[in-house]
Design an enzyme around this catalytic site. Structure first.
Site, PDB file in Angstrom:
ATOM      1  N   CYS A   1      -7.195  -8.169 -11.019  1.00 51.09           N
ATOM      2  CA  CYS A   1      -6.296  -9.393 -11.168  1.00 51.09           C
ATOM      3  C   CYS A   1      -6.734 -10.309 -12.129  1.00 51.09           C
ATOM      4  O   CYS A   1      -5.026 -11.328 -12.544  1.00 51.09           O
ATOM      5  CB  CYS A   1      -5.375  -9.615  -9.596  1.00 51.09           C
ATOM      6  SG  CYS A   1      -4.190  -8.552  -8.348  1.00 51.09           S
TER       7      CYS A   1
ATOM      8  N   GLU B   1       1.202  -1.022   0.255  1.00 48.85           N
ATOM      9  CA  GLU B   1      -0.224   0.050  -0.103  1.00 48.85           C
ATOM     10  C   GLU B   1       0.688   1.281  -0.069  1.00 48.85           C
ATOM     11  O   GLU B   1       1.906   1.245   0.375  1.00 48.85           O
ATOM     12  CB  GLU B   1      -0.730  -0.498   1.166  1.00 48.85           C
ATOM     13  CG  GLU B   1      -2.083  -1.217   1.411  1.00 48.85           C
ATOM     14  CD  GLU B   1      -3.265  -0.984   2.294  1.00 48.85           C
ATOM     15  OE1 GLU B   1      -4.302  -1.719   1.973  1.00 48.85           O
ATOM     16  OE2 GLU B   1      -2.664  -0.521   3.695  1.00 48.85           O
TER      17      GLU B   1
ATOM     18  N   GLU C   1      -1.125 -10.378  -5.636  1.00 48.50           N
ATOM     19  CA  GLU C   1      -1.039 -11.222  -7.053  1.00 48.50           C
ATOM     20  C   GLU C   1      -0.939 -10.888  -8.405  1.00 48.50           C
ATOM     21  O   GLU C   1      -0.076 -11.427  -8.771  1.00 48.50           O
ATOM     22  CB  GLU C   1      -2.107 -11.251  -7.813  1.00 48.50           C
ATOM     23  CG  GLU C   1      -3.501 -12.163  -6.355  1.00 48.50           C
ATOM     24  CD  GLU C   1      -4.465 -10.834  -5.803  1.00 48.50           C
ATOM     25  OE1 GLU C   1      -3.889  -9.565  -4.980  1.00 48.50           O
ATOM     26  OE2 GLU C   1      -6.186 -10.840  -5.634  1.00 48.50           O
TER      27      GLU C   1
ATOM     28  N   CYS D   1      -1.752  -4.651  -5.500  1.00 45.69           N
ATOM     29  CA  CYS D   1      -2.246  -6.832  -5.528  1.00 45.69           C
ATOM     30  C   CYS D   1      -1.064  -7.475  -5.713  1.00 45.69           C
ATOM     31  O   CYS D   1      -0.325  -7.521  -5.675  1.00 45.69           O
ATOM     32  CB  CYS D   1      -3.020  -6.969  -6.084  1.00 45.69           C
ATOM     33  SG  CYS D   1      -5.327  -6.047  -5.978  1.00 45.69           S
TER      34      CYS D   1
ATOM     35  N   CYS E   1      -8.490 -10.145  -6.908  1.00 45.50           N
ATOM     36  CA  CYS E   1      -9.994  -8.968  -7.603  1.00 45.50           C
ATOM     37  C   CYS E   1     -10.091  -9.375  -9.834  1.00 45.50           C
ATOM     38  O   CYS E   1      -8.796  -9.796  -9.966  1.00 45.50           O
ATOM     39  CB  CYS E   1      -9.327  -7.898  -7.288  1.00 45.50           C
ATOM     40  SG  CYS E   1      -8.281  -6.518  -8.422  1.00 45.50           S
TER      41      CYS E   1
HETATM   42 ZN    ZN Z   1      -6.111  -7.189  -7.354  1.00 43.06          ZN
END
Ligand code: ZN
Length: 129
Positions: free
Chosen positions: A90, A44, A55, A53, A87
């Site tokens: 990804c 983050e 992934e 992310c 998500c």
């Molecule tokens: Zn993601």
């Protein structure tokens, strides 16, 4: 392809997540077409839109390592009581790189494991010709 080990590697990557704003620590691990494993972790930023992310971090690193994904494992807390799958962004990247048969394994921090494929999770995502 040892999916149990892939989940373990994703859990290790999760321990390195940088999530001071959401507290939603997530780790990922890719099993590559040439038999290697590559991990990624959530990162983050105070400028929230810059977060990446776990992934996608792992998927991008897979390309950098000269391979493509055949399986992707993630480990994280639940989302609204359910196992957290990758998500849409990804999944789209996994669809591009690994295709619809790419295995997706999602595990919770308390050990619940569910398995699917990119094609099942993103059935109508744009696909390369
Ligand atoms: Zn993601």
């Amino acid at each position: 392809m040892d999916l149990e080990r892939l989940v373990d590697l994703a859990a290790e990557a999760r321990s390195r997540a940088y999530a001071p704003y959401s507290g939603f620590r997530m780790g990922a691990a890719v099993f590559t077409a040439d038999g290697r494993t590559i991990t990624g972790t959530l990162v983050e930023n105070v400028s929230l839109g810059l977060a990446m992310c776990a992934e996608r971090a792992a998927l991008f690193a897979t390309v950098e390592a000269g391979s493509l994904p055949v399986a992707l494992a993630v480990v994280s807390p639940r989302t609204d009581g359910s196992v957290t799958f990758p998500c849409g962004a990804c999944l789209q990247v996994a669809l591009e790189l690994g295709g619809p048969e790419t295995v997706v394994v999602a595990a919770t921090v308390d050990g619940v494991v569910e398995q699917s494929t990119v094609g099942e999770l993103l059935p109508r995502g744009p696909r390369k010709a």
